[in-house]
Design an enzyme around this catalytic site. Structure first.
Site, PDB file in Angstrom:
ATOM      1  N   ARG A   1      19.188 -47.925 -47.490  1.00  0.00           N
ATOM      2  CA  ARG A   1      17.920 -47.336 -46.995  1.00  0.00           C
ATOM      3  C   ARG A   1      18.143 -45.995 -46.285  1.00  0.00           C
ATOM      4  O   ARG A   1      17.360 -45.580 -45.445  1.00  0.00           O
ATOM      5  CB  ARG A   1      17.183 -48.310 -46.075  1.00  0.00           C
ATOM      6  CG  ARG A   1      16.695 -49.564 -46.781  1.00  0.00           C
ATOM      7  CD  ARG A   1      15.684 -50.328 -45.941  1.00  0.00           C
ATOM      8  NE  ARG A   1      15.185 -51.479 -46.680  1.00  0.00           N
ATOM      9  CZ  ARG A   1      15.694 -52.710 -46.581  1.00  0.00           C
ATOM     10  NH1 ARG A   1      16.711 -52.944 -45.753  1.00  0.00           N
ATOM     11  NH2 ARG A   1      15.183 -53.699 -47.282  1.00  0.00           N
TER      12      ARG A   1
ATOM     13  N   LYS B   1      15.019 -31.628 -52.112  1.00  0.00           N
ATOM     14  CA  LYS B   1      14.445 -32.322 -53.264  1.00  0.00           C
ATOM     15  C   LYS B   1      15.563 -33.008 -54.047  1.00  0.00           C
ATOM     16  O   LYS B   1      16.554 -32.377 -54.409  1.00  0.00           O
ATOM     17  CB  LYS B   1      13.700 -31.340 -54.175  1.00  0.00           C
ATOM     18  CG  LYS B   1      12.341 -30.925 -53.631  1.00  0.00           C
ATOM     19  CD  LYS B   1      11.718 -29.808 -54.430  1.00  0.00           C
ATOM     20  CE  LYS B   1      11.291 -30.259 -55.793  1.00  0.00           C
ATOM     21  NZ  LYS B   1      10.499 -29.202 -56.491  1.00  0.00           N
TER      22      LYS B   1
ATOM     23  N   GLU C   1      17.077 -18.527 -61.646  1.00  0.00           N
ATOM     24  CA  GLU C   1      16.508 -19.032 -60.399  1.00  0.00           C
ATOM     25  C   GLU C   1      16.570 -17.979 -59.295  1.00  0.00           C
ATOM     26  O   GLU C   1      15.904 -18.109 -58.269  1.00  0.00           O
ATOM     27  CB  GLU C   1      17.245 -20.299 -59.954  1.00  0.00           C
ATOM     28  CG  GLU C   1      17.096 -21.491 -60.892  1.00  0.00           C
ATOM     29  CD  GLU C   1      15.751 -22.183 -60.791  1.00  0.00           C
ATOM     30  OE1 GLU C   1      14.870 -21.685 -60.062  1.00  0.00           O
ATOM     31  OE2 GLU C   1      15.573 -23.220 -61.455  1.00  0.00           O
TER      32      GLU C   1
ATOM     33  N   LYS D   1      13.950 -19.235 -49.579  1.00  0.00           N
ATOM     34  CA  LYS D   1      13.584 -20.637 -49.797  1.00  0.00           C
ATOM     35  C   LYS D   1      13.474 -21.393 -48.491  1.00  0.00           C
ATOM     36  O   LYS D   1      12.588 -22.239 -48.322  1.00  0.00           O
ATOM     37  CB  LYS D   1      14.601 -21.317 -50.709  1.00  0.00           C
ATOM     38  CG  LYS D   1      14.160 -22.740 -51.085  1.00  0.00           C
ATOM     39  CD  LYS D   1      14.930 -23.330 -52.230  1.00  0.00           C
ATOM     40  CE  LYS D   1      14.333 -24.666 -52.626  1.00  0.00           C
ATOM     41  NZ  LYS D   1      15.033 -25.287 -53.779  1.00  0.00           N
TER      42      LYS D   1
ATOM     43  N   GLU E   1       5.959 -29.974 -50.595  1.00  0.00           N
ATOM     44  CA  GLU E   1       5.433 -29.341 -51.801  1.00  0.00           C
ATOM     45  C   GLU E   1       3.942 -29.628 -52.013  1.00  0.00           C
ATOM     46  O   GLU E   1       3.476 -29.917 -53.112  1.00  0.00           O
ATOM     47  CB  GLU E   1       6.235 -29.810 -53.026  1.00  0.00           C
ATOM     48  CG  GLU E   1       6.163 -28.863 -54.216  1.00  0.00           C
ATOM     49  CD  GLU E   1       7.091 -29.266 -55.344  1.00  0.00           C
ATOM     50  OE1 GLU E   1       7.684 -28.364 -55.944  1.00  0.00           O
ATOM     51  OE2 GLU E   1       7.226 -30.474 -55.624  1.00  0.00           O
TER      52      GLU E   1
ATOM     53  N   ARG F   1       5.116 -24.386 -51.352  1.00  0.00           N
ATOM     54  CA  ARG F   1       6.400 -24.660 -52.001  1.00  0.00           C
ATOM     55  C   ARG F   1       6.269 -24.813 -53.513  1.00  0.00           C
ATOM     56  O   ARG F   1       7.231 -24.615 -54.254  1.00  0.00           O
ATOM     57  CB  ARG F   1       7.047 -25.912 -51.400  1.00  0.00           C
ATOM     58  CG  ARG F   1       8.464 -26.133 -51.926  1.00  0.00           C
ATOM     59  CD  ARG F   1       9.206 -27.229 -51.184  1.00  0.00           C
ATOM     60  NE  ARG F   1      10.532 -27.410 -51.738  1.00  0.00           N
ATOM     61  CZ  ARG F   1      11.452 -28.242 -51.267  1.00  0.00           C
ATOM     62  NH1 ARG F   1      11.176 -28.988 -50.209  1.00  0.00           N
ATOM     63  NH2 ARG F   1      12.640 -28.345 -51.846  1.00  0.00           N
TER      64      ARG F   1
ATOM     65  N   ASN G   1       8.111 -23.367 -58.335  1.00  0.00           N
ATOM     66  CA  ASN G   1       8.140 -23.918 -59.689  1.00  0.00           C
ATOM     67  C   ASN G   1       7.715 -22.884 -60.741  1.00  0.00           C
ATOM     68  O   ASN G   1       7.420 -23.257 -61.887  1.00  0.00           O
ATOM     69  CB  ASN G   1       7.212 -25.137 -59.783  1.00  0.00           C
ATOM     70  CG  ASN G   1       7.752 -26.326 -59.013  1.00  0.00           C
ATOM     71  OD1 ASN G   1       8.918 -26.686 -59.139  1.00  0.00           O
ATOM     72  ND2 ASN G   1       6.909 -26.929 -58.194  1.00  0.00           N
TER      73      ASN G   1
ATOM     74  N   HIS H   1       8.608 -23.315 -64.414  1.00  0.00           N
ATOM     75  CA  HIS H   1       9.216 -24.625 -64.621  1.00  0.00           C
ATOM     76  C   HIS H   1       8.348 -25.594 -65.430  1.00  0.00           C
ATOM     77  O   HIS H   1       8.873 -26.525 -66.039  1.00  0.00           O
ATOM     78  CB  HIS H   1       9.587 -25.249 -63.275  1.00  0.00           C
ATOM     79  CG  HIS H   1      10.817 -24.646 -62.658  1.00  0.00           C
ATOM     80  ND1 HIS H   1      10.898 -23.305 -62.326  1.00  0.00           N
ATOM     81  CD2 HIS H   1      12.019 -25.191 -62.336  1.00  0.00           C
ATOM     82  CE1 HIS H   1      12.097 -23.075 -61.806  1.00  0.00           C
ATOM     83  NE2 HIS H   1      12.789 -24.181 -61.808  1.00  0.00           N
TER      84      HIS H   1
ATOM     85  N   HIS I   1      10.638 -27.231 -68.190  1.00  0.00           N
ATOM     86  CA  HIS I   1      10.931 -28.660 -68.311  1.00  0.00           C
ATOM     87  C   HIS I   1      10.508 -29.197 -69.673  1.00  0.00           C
ATOM     88  O   HIS I   1      11.196 -30.053 -70.256  1.00  0.00           O
ATOM     89  CB  HIS I   1      10.236 -29.434 -67.194  1.00  0.00           C
ATOM     90  CG  HIS I   1      10.868 -29.231 -65.849  1.00  0.00           C
ATOM     91  ND1 HIS I   1      10.257 -29.603 -64.667  1.00  0.00           N
ATOM     92  CD2 HIS I   1      12.065 -28.694 -65.495  1.00  0.00           C
ATOM     93  CE1 HIS I   1      11.054 -29.303 -63.653  1.00  0.00           C
ATOM     94  NE2 HIS I   1      12.145 -28.745 -64.120  1.00  0.00           N
TER      95      HIS I   1
ATOM     96  N   HIS J   1      19.581 -25.376 -67.781  1.00  0.00           N
ATOM     97  CA  HIS J   1      18.276 -25.340 -67.127  1.00  0.00           C
ATOM     98  C   HIS J   1      17.807 -23.905 -66.909  1.00  0.00           C
ATOM     99  O   HIS J   1      16.650 -23.571 -67.178  1.00  0.00           O
ATOM    100  CB  HIS J   1      18.362 -26.082 -65.791  1.00  0.00           C
ATOM    101  CG  HIS J   1      17.128 -25.977 -64.954  1.00  0.00           C
ATOM    102  ND1 HIS J   1      15.918 -26.530 -65.323  1.00  0.00           N
ATOM    103  CD2 HIS J   1      16.912 -25.366 -63.752  1.00  0.00           C
ATOM    104  CE1 HIS J   1      15.009 -26.280 -64.387  1.00  0.00           C
ATOM    105  NE2 HIS J   1      15.589 -25.573 -63.427  1.00  0.00           N
TER     106      HIS J   1
END
Length: 365
Positions: free
Chosen positions: A121, A143, A185, A227, A237, A241, A245, A248, A252, A264
């Protein structure tokens, strides 16, 4: 050495940027995490290059450490690998006071970060990114995720690291393709909200391609600083934020269409151009800014259309759109795109029609 502090209110941590710092991470562990064991996760490519350096430094400090090596590539971001890795670490009796280290690129960072957020946990972790892409983007902000057959990064958590250690010397071992793919990026920060940075990149592109050390240090610092500011304002996000993306949603879908057989960053480069073209089509941006980014990507030897990614592939707009329907940015059945009002002025829109998307995909096939 350059240092960036991230303050999220409930948690603070630092990004350390310097060359040759892999062997000094153990000293920080001894200082910050006394009596904690180290569990190092890496991949087969990185382990050959840097694992011994890190392990030797921990051994010299008499820090009990374990290490685990996964296969390189997107296929390791899976439930199967997560389960096997979890079982191994649990058998080695990890405790909640121990530290997990993610030594590698974005795939290792995403997987190790996700595992640390759920095992027992929650166990603390540290990012040691070794690729340009992971140093400027995925290692910062917390993330974490794994992939599924439905889509990329759809299972994950927000889990902030304790530290991010960026050793710029690791960039020397990257192939030209891997290094340049990470640059996609980098450029997104300029296109999103920092036109001055885009202009700086344009001015220094030759030094960047040649991996000039001082230029690369400045580049990584400016990306991480950018960032860090965004993450501090919107960790989960819910708004600002999401701008990170940029490109993206397209990228993706492209990666999934090619069964994750490309880098990527290569897909992101094409995705950024598609987002800018979409912005021009909708009257938000001008053609000149689209062409500036296009020419910059060409100067950096990055792909600018789908055929650059796979000349044999029969690209169909409807297939990419179908894959976009699994994107996590869909809210109230509306797919959100990051568009631009010119370089340095990005915004979020859910007003894009299928006809607009098809037009852009077909033009950049």
């Amino acid at each position: 050495m350059k240092k960036i502090n991230i303050n999220l209110g409930y948690k603070k941590y630092s990004i350390i940027i310097d060359k040759g710092i892999l062997s000094s991470i153990s000293s920080a562990h001894k200082l910050k995490f006394a009596n904690s064991k180290a569990f190092i996760i890496t991949d087969k490519n990185v382990s050959k290059l840097y694992l011994k350096t890190v392990i030797d430094s921990f051994n010299k400090k008499k820090i009990h450490c374990f290490n685990y090596t996964i296969s390189a590539g997107e296929k390791s971001k899976s439930f199967q690998v997560l389960q096997k890795l979890s079982n191994k670490i649990l058998k080695d009796k990890i405790s909640r006071t121990d530290i997990i280290y993610a030594l590698g690129g974005g795939i290792v960072g995403d997987l190790a970060g996700f595992l640390s957020s759920i095992i027992l946990r929650g166990v603390r972790y540290v990012q040691i990114p070794t690729t340009l892409l992971s140093q400027v983007d995925s290692s910062v902000g917390g993330k974490t995720a794994i992939n599924t057959s439905v889509g990329k990064n759809l299972i994950g958590t927000f889990c902030q690291p304790e530290f991010v250690y960026i050793d710029t010397n690791t960039l020397k071992s990257l192939s030209r393709q891997e290094y340049l793919a990470g640059y996609a990026e980098v450029i997104k920060y300029g296109v999103i909200n920092d036109k001055a940075f885009f202009n700086w990149l344009n001015l220094n592109y030759k030094k960047i391609k040649n991996r000039n050390n001082s230029t690369i240090n400045e580049l990584i610092y400016r990306c991480c600083k950018n960032k860090a500011n965004i993450v501090a304002d919107d960790e989960r996000e819910s708004g600002k934020r999401m701008l990170l993306n940029l490109g993206h949603t397209f990228a993706h879908a492209i990666e999934a269409e090619l069964n994750f057989s490309i880098k990527h960053g290569q897909a992101v480069a094409v995705g950024i151009l598609m987002s800018l073209h979409l912005s021009v089509t909708l009257g938000c941006s001008n053609t000149q800014d689209f062409l500036r980014v296009l020419e910059h990507l060409k100067k950096m030897s990055l792909p600018t259309k789908l055929k650059d990614l796979s000349s044999k592939k029969n690209w169909a707009a409807k297939n990419l759109i179908n894959k976009m329907q699994n994107d996590k940015k869909i809210i109230n059945n509306k797919l959100k795109f990051i568009l631009c009002k010119g370089i340095g002025n990005a915004f979020i829109s859910d007003k894009v029609t299928s006809a607009n998307i098809i037009k852009t995909i077909n033009l950049l096939t």
